[in-house]
Write an enzyme that holds these catalytic residues in place. Structure first.
Site, mmCIF file in Angstrom:
data_model
loop_
_atom_site.group_PDB
_atom_site.id
_atom_site.type_symbol
_atom_site.label_atom_id
_atom_site.label_comp_id
_atom_site.label_asym_id
_atom_site.label_seq_id
_atom_site.Cartn_x
_atom_site.Cartn_y
_atom_site.Cartn_z
ATOM 1 N N TYR A 121 0.924 -1.169 -0.073
ATOM 2 C CA TYR A 121 0.107 -0.264 0.254
ATOM 3 C C TYR A 121 0.237 1.300 0.250
ATOM 4 C CZ TYR A 121 -3.637 3.095 0.986
ATOM 5 O OH TYR A 121 -4.284 4.479 0.494
ATOM 6 N N GLU A 319 12.595 5.528 16.324
ATOM 7 C CA GLU A 319 13.127 5.053 14.779
ATOM 8 C C GLU A 319 14.016 5.432 14.236
ATOM 9 O OE1 GLU A 319 10.322 5.399 10.586
ATOM 10 O OE2 GLU A 319 10.358 7.280 11.981
ATOM 11 N N HIS A 320 14.534 6.713 14.868
ATOM 12 C CA HIS A 320 16.152 6.960 13.748
ATOM 13 C C HIS A 320 16.423 7.165 14.861
ATOM 14 C CE1 HIS A 320 12.478 7.516 10.157
ATOM 15 N NE2 HIS A 320 13.441 6.691 9.633
#
Length: 424
Positions: A121, A319-320
């Site tokens: 998606y 996340e980072h």
């Protein structure tokens, strides 16, 4: 940005959006309608939600060729170089089937098999993401997946973003549909007249897409429920404020719920970065989005020492993570929890988003404490292989039967004993 002196106790684990009752009911209705009415339901939802009436859901080869031809030649070459880097990195993740033979003749192993079909998606909205096509399609191809399907909501003119189509064309993906939202997830999971179902669904989306992925999970597999983007910068007094500010804004511009945090033992650096963020915001095209993100989910945490700053980063599990200190790799062993780690001032987060090679699909919302980024492993399944020898069964059969009876499973025990000619 707000500056706060801390001594631990911080978290990125924001409330995970579970949607309102109205949203959940709407998603259930959409899924049921798509299952019952197939393509007709997809076209109705596309007209209602995307404002375009489609005769055909499938992107034609001619549309893909036009998008590819319209792409700037230099940009196409950049996409090719990025794709080569991503492919080279992910090839090193690929696992092969293996066997071992024991002294008694028993053969044990693991068979690694690619998934038959996967769906990707690609969200619409305020930005188009051809990089997401590269990051999801390439590991699937490396794994050996034969059928890769892309769905994405169409623009008002009935087209998909040219960059998305051009990237897909470069990779040889030709099964692409102009379908978005929960209805796309339903189609990928259950199939329609036009869209055959897949085995696993990948890719981020809005709350309706997230709720739909949760709902179809179990009938098909899903990658993860992706949250808003996050960056944490761990820096000391040697770091440049303008570079840190630019990196914080690179994530804040994604979404009003994106998180951008600096952790540092230097109050001088904290003040300089806060000032630099305000200065750079002035000329940012997506200023309103970035500013809202920083106001709600941005922060500068000042610790007493660099060691405390490392502890805070591990608690955040972002996340980072960027490490911009005098000796960044000296902290490698102490840093435990992050989706991706960027060491040194030249390893800016967008390097990983687009070009370096590692995947940019990463765990969010503090889930890097226990989960990993997208890899080739997500596109394969593993089957245990057992070839037991007669010698081994004679040697261990009594033990196996005894274990079965310990658990009250007589038929299990007899299944062994009939082969040993000891059945009662």
């Amino acid at each position: 940005m707000k500056i706060e002196r801390i001594r631990g106790g911080v978290s990125l684990r924001r409330t995970i959006e579970s949607g309102t009752e109205e949203q959940r009911r709407a998603v259930l209705d959409i899924i049921a309608n798509v299952r019952d009415r197939g393509d007709a339901a997809l076209k109705e939802y596309t007209e209602r939600f995307d404002g375009v009436k489609l005769d055909s859901l499938k992107v034609t080869e001619e549309e893909m060729k036009r998008a590819h031809a319209a792409m700037d030649a230099e940009m196409l070459e950049i996409i090719r170089q990025a794709a080569a880097n991503i492919r080279d990195y992910h090839k090193r993740q690929k696992r092969e089937s293996w066997w071992m033979t024991k002294e008694d003749g028993t053969i044990l192993g693991q068979k690694v098999t690619p998934l038959d079909a996967v769906g990707l998606y690609v969200p619409g909205g305020t930005a188009a993401y051809p990089s997401s096509v590269l990051m999801n399609v390439i590991p699937a191809q490396v794994a050996g997946v034969k059928r890769i399907v892309i769905t994405s909501p169409p623009n008002k003119d009935g087209t998909l973003p040219a960059g998305v189509l051009a990237a897909a064309y470069e990779l040889g993906v030709t099964e692409i549909y102009k379908v978005g939202g929960a209805q796309a997830i339903a189609a990928l999971a259950y199939g329609t007249e036009t869209i055959r179902p897949v085995d696993k669904i990948f890719g981020p989306g809005n709350i309706y897409v997230a709720l739909a992925k949760r709902e179809v999970f179990g009938h098909v597999a899903i990658d993860m429920i992706a949250g808003p983007s996050e960056i944490v910068v761990l820096a000391d007094e040697t770091a440049r404020p303008d570079e840190i500010a630019a990196d914080l804004l690179s994530q804040a511009e994604h979404d009003v719920r994106a998180s951008a945090i600096l952790v540092t033992p230097s109050m001088k650096l904290a003040l300089a970065v806060a000032s630099e963020v305000e200065r750079q915001l002035e000329t940012l095209p997506r200023r309103d989005i970035a500013q809202a993100a920083l106001e709600n989910y941005g922060a500068i945490y000042v610790t007493e020492t660099l060691e405390e700053a490392v502890d805070v980063v591990n608690e955040l599990a972002p996340e980072h993570l960027e490490v911009m200190t005098a000796e960044p790799l000296a902290l490698f062993g102490r840093l435990r929890h992050a989706g991706a780690m960027f060491f040194g001032r030249f390893s800016s987060e967008p390097v990983g988003d687009y070009f370096a090679g590692p995947n940019h699909v990463l765990p969010t919302n503090g889930t890097a404490r226990f989960s990993s980024g997208l890899s080739v492993d997500e596109f394969v399944k593993k089957s245990s292989v057992i070839v037991y020898s007669e010698t081994a069964l004679k040697q261990h059969g009594d033990k196996i039967a005894a274990f079965a009876r310990l658990e009250g499973l007589e038929a299990h025990a007899r299944a062994i004993e009939v082969r040993l000619e000891k059945g009662e």
